[in-house]
Scaffold this active site. Structure first.
Site, mmCIF file in Angstrom:
data_model
loop_
_atom_site.group_PDB
_atom_site.id
_atom_site.type_symbol
_atom_site.label_atom_id
_atom_site.label_comp_id
_atom_site.label_asym_id
_atom_site.label_seq_id
_atom_site.Cartn_x
_atom_site.Cartn_y
_atom_site.Cartn_z
ATOM 1 N N ASP A 9 0.864 -1.209 0.000
ATOM 2 C CA ASP A 9 0.000 0.000 0.000
ATOM 3 C C ASP A 9 0.887 1.242 0.000
ATOM 4 O OD1 ASP A 9 -0.760 0.426 3.572
ATOM 5 O OD2 ASP A 9 1.032 -0.372 2.600
ATOM 6 N N ASP A 14 7.009 1.495 2.852
ATOM 7 C CA ASP A 14 6.927 0.474 1.791
ATOM 8 C C ASP A 14 7.965 0.767 0.710
ATOM 9 O OD1 ASP A 14 4.158 1.164 2.903
ATOM 10 O OD2 ASP A 14 3.699 -0.718 1.915
HETATM 11 O O1 RIB Z 1 1.741 -0.752 10.874
HETATM 12 C C1 RIB Z 1 2.680 -0.386 9.895
HETATM 13 C C2 RIB Z 1 2.222 -0.780 8.538
HETATM 14 O O2 RIB Z 1 1.069 -0.019 8.173
HETATM 15 C C3 RIB Z 1 3.261 -0.490 7.448
HETATM 16 O O3 RIB Z 1 3.122 -1.420 6.424
HETATM 17 C C4 RIB Z 1 2.877 0.866 6.969
HETATM 18 O O4 RIB Z 1 3.311 1.113 5.633
HETATM 19 C C5 RIB Z 1 1.382 0.767 7.025
HETATM 20 O O5 RIB Z 1 0.956 0.073 5.844
HETATM 21 CA CA CA Z 2 2.799 -0.626 4.153
#
Ligand code: RIB
Ligand code: CA
Length: 323
Positions: A9, A14
């Site tokens: 996402d 990421d």
């Molecule tokens: O809790 C952290 C996660 O939630 C990570 O993947 C961040 O990018 C969000 O997607």
């Molecule tokens: Ca993420």
């Protein structure tokens, strides 16, 4: 060479994890699929394309679910910025996602063509994975493994007192994934603070290299840095997805604990909580002996004892490898 699909996402942490996989010579990223989470799926897709272009790579991107299986969508622009990438005007991709193929169909097609070889890395809510499992459970059973940034690990939640964002955003999908029978390895929210967090010094050192990939990795996390300064009065950047990617890439930075995992979906107060039982002796073993949680043996391995210092050294080395 490890064959990998990344589902993400794309928010800024990421992006760092994706850069790690693209720049590590031991990994062949077959495809990247996007999902609603940190930001709406359209934005996550643009962020993903931009990240691949910054790395100078050519990897197909497939857009996926724009909402969770059941609950209403939740996002985290308050953490990662409106564009999910620090609101630094970094996102101007010239490439496009593969048209007309949903992420879950792309995953199924690749797994069907590469039985027992593909390691699926999930960095966001697992809606696409659940859709693929529900559509063709046997095909998804041909995955070699799933590595997932998800759950609170053995600590508190980061989105509710007990839930981590990726599970909280679609706990029903997470329950489907946890029961699919594929070997699952989990990096939780208990790993990315302390030694694993980028300090201002770490980020300045990366910027001082003048390397454009390293610069992008730091700058896209500008909103996350502001969020941490505001909420924990520290100039640090916490990178949950990069930490789990490190656990996938480098086995010497972590240990694994075999666990039973139970996903809570019914009570509002515990929605998205994942209860881990690692076989420790409990006061009322009769309860667990009766397996009230509905399974008889471990269904996942959870990352523990993460070496934050070693991970950050390796990460810095990867980010400055390519000019
Ligand atoms: O809790 C952290 C996660 O939630 C990570 O993947 C961040 O990018 C969000 O997607
Ligand atoms: Ca993420």
């Amino acid at each position: 060479m490890r064959k990998v699909i990344i589902d993400t996402d794309v928010g800024s942490d990421d992006a760092v994890a994706i850069l790690m996989a693209l720049l590590d010579d031991s990994v062949d990223v077959l495809a990247i699929t996007t999902v609603s989470g940190n930001v709406p799926v359209e934005q996550a897709t643009a962020n993903c394309l931009q990240t691949i272009e910054v790395a100078g790579k050519n990897v197909p991107v497939y857009a996926g679910a724009d909402r969770p299986l059941v609950r209403q969508p939740v996002h985290a622009m308050n953490v990662h910025g409106k564009d999910g990438m620090g609101d630094m005007n970094l996102i101007h991709p010239v490439t496009a996602p593969v048209p007309g193929i949903h992420a879950c169909d792309a995953i199924l097609d690749l797994v069907r063509k590469n039985p027992w070889e593909i390691e699926l890395i999930t960095l966001g809510p697992v809606t696409n994975i659940a859709l693929a499992i529900m559509k063709e459970p046997e095909t998804m059973g041909l995955l070699k493994s799933i590595w997932s940034m998800s759950t609170a690990g053995f600590g508190p939640g980061n989105t509710t007192p007990v839930a981590e964002f990726n599970v909280y955003a679609d706990a029903e999908a997470y329950k489907v994934m946890m029961n699919c029978g594929v070997p699952i390895y989990i990096g939780g929210a208990d790993l990315y603070e302390g030694d694993a967090a980028w300090t201002q010094e770490d980020m300045d050192a990366l910027l001082d290299t003048g390397n454009p990939v390293a610069k992008f990795a730091v700058e896209c996390n500008a909103a996350l840095a502001k969020y941490n300064l505001l909420h924990c009065q520290k100039s640090i950047v916490t990178l949950p997805d990069a930490v789990t990617m490190a656990g996938f890439l480098w086995e010497d930075v972590r240990k694994l604990v075999s666990c039973m995992a139970y996903v809570c979906v019914s009570e509002p107060a515990t929605y998205g909580q994942v209860i881990f039982y690692a076989g420790q002796v409990l006061a009322d073993m009769s309860g667990f002996d009766a397996k009230p949680y509905g399974f008889a043996e471990p269904n996942c391995s959870v990352i523990a004892d993460f070496d934050g210092k070693l991970y950050k050294q390796r990460l810095a080395g990867l980010l400055v490898r390519h000019q």
